[in-house]
Design an enzyme around this catalytic site. Structure first.
Site, PDB file in Angstrom:
ATOM      1  N   LEU A  20       0.928  -1.169   0.065  1.00 17.92           N
ATOM      2  CA  LEU A  20       0.087  -0.179  -0.101  1.00 17.92           C
ATOM      3  C   LEU A  20       0.911   1.089  -0.013  1.00 17.92           C
ATOM      4  CD1 LEU A  20      -2.514  -0.977   2.805  1.00 17.92           C
ATOM      5  CD2 LEU A  20      -2.941  -1.198   0.220  1.00 17.92           C
ATOM      6  N   ASP A  21       0.532   2.233  -0.715  1.00 13.04           N
ATOM      7  CA  ASP A  21       1.185   3.619  -0.608  1.00 13.04           C
ATOM      8  C   ASP A  21       1.318   3.995   0.784  1.00 13.04           C
ATOM      9  OD1 ASP A  21       1.109   3.823  -3.699  1.00 13.04           O
ATOM     10  OD2 ASP A  21      -0.500   5.151  -3.312  1.00 13.04           O
ATOM     11  N   ARG A  22       2.542   4.596   1.175  1.00 10.73           N
ATOM     12  CA  ARG A  22       2.851   5.010   2.551  1.00 10.73           C
ATOM     13  C   ARG A  22       1.789   5.850   3.064  1.00 10.73           C
ATOM     14  NH1 ARG A  22       7.179   9.832   4.011  1.00 10.73           N
ATOM     15  NH2 ARG A  22       6.847   9.756   6.205  1.00 10.73           N
TER      16      ARG A  22
END
Length: 351
Positions: A159-161
């Site tokens: 997942l994106d940060r």
């Protein structure tokens, strides 16, 4: 096999004509047989013992040039290109860190973690500590799959940060391979909740627009069908709630391209709220919400300078997949995080 929910690259390889050094610095010339390949695939085929991921990281860190000019990993080689590269230092396995984990589900072979916003999944440039991988190593010791390599112990997808929510972890290689295959075959059902800015002109629809590298910003992607590395991307969206200037949207991506949901909502001119890459702001205060909605009583007596959101409002709410051992259908949900809940509480306070 490790599946990258944020997108992957093709697996083309190509021959190479010459190597000039055995100490991390290489000079290569592209011959006719190698022309037209991605530079990362070209270099991975040329340099023994160095992974394509490490090659790509070297390129991303500006350690490679083509005819004296830095290029992206997606650059396609031309006959006669002179390529120089210094291989970036190998990324070491994450050190165990006692970071608390919010486990949504756990058994002998898998775990599902509710990743908080702001946590990077695995070590990368500028983010060597405080990662999900470090927390997993501390929690499970050696009880994680090794398929993703020492940098990604147990990690099947990403997942994106700034994206919060459910992420599944494999405790052994067999479970990892089974889950990765399900992601690859699009058998995993992923559902995200987003708060968007703007006004949707319909209640539900599909966005089917290809995604490729941004023409000028290395860290961004773009909707573009004119690039050889663009890949099909499809997202179903459904508006769950509407407010003046905002909406709550359920998104089900069919594909898993880099920044897919964020790009597709921005394409509809309803970007994910506080998406600093594809929207117009990186944070929003209560006073700004009151101004946009023209509702001065929103949020009660709270002050105007209260920061309601300081990251993009995207949450991986639900994962559905087959258990890698029993085959039983599973659905795991991650509750909405407090910052998104607070924002919706404010919006609903005037209804």
């Amino acid at each position: 096999m490790t599946v990258d929910d944020e997108g992957a690259w093709d697996d083309e390889v190509a021959p190479v004509t010459s190597l000039a050094s055995e100490f991390g610095d290489y000079t290569l010339t592209v011959d006719e047989a190698a022309a037209g390949q991605r530079i990362d695939a070209f270099l991975a085929a040329a340099i023994d013992g160095v992974s394509r991921a490490r090659i790509r990281r070297s390129i991303d860190e500006g350690l490679a040039t083509v005819n004296g000019t830095q290029q992206k990993a997606a650059y396609r080689t031309l006959l006669g290109d002179q390529i120089q590269i210094r291989i970036a230092a190998a990324v070491e396995a994450p050190l165990p860190e006692p970071i608390p984990l919010d486990l949504l589900y756990e058994d002998d072979v898998i775990a599902v973690v509710n990743k908080p916003a702001g946590m990077v999944v695995h070590p990368a440039k500028g983010h060597w500590a405080g990662t999900l991988a470090a927390a997993l190593v501390h929690r499970f010791n050696d009880g994680l799959s090794a398929v993703g390599g020492q940098v990604r112990p147990g990690i099947v997808h990403r997942l994106d940060r700034e994206t919060s929510g459910a992420i599944v972890v494999a405790k052994n290689d067999a479970a990892h391979e089974s889950l990765a295959r399900q992601f690859h075959d699009r058998l995993v059902q992923k559902e995200y909740l987003a708060i968007s800015a703007g006004r949707f002109d319909r209640d539900a629809d599909r966005v089917n627009e290809p995604i490729g590298p941004h023409p000028t910003h290395r860290e961004k992607m773009a909707i573009r069908g004119d690039h050889p590395d663009s890949r099909p991307a499809e997202t179903f969206f459904e508006v769950l709630e509407r407010f003046p200037g905002f909406a709550v949207v359920r998104c089900r991506p069919k594909t898993g391209r880099t920044h897919q949901i964020r790009l597709h909502l921005a394409y509809l001119r309803c970007p994910v709220l506080c998406d600093k890459q594809y929207g117009s702001r990186s944070r929003i205060t209560l006073g700004e919400v009151r101004s946009i909605t023209r509702q001065k009583r929103l949020g009660g007596d709270a002050p105007d300078d209260e920061v309601l959101l300081a990251r993009h409002a995207l949450h991986a709410h639900r994962l559905s997949f087959a258990h890698p051992v029993s085959g039983t259908a599973m659905t795991v949900e991650a509750p909405l995080p407090k910052d998104m809940e607070r924002f919706l509480e404010v919006l609903r306070s005037a209804v």
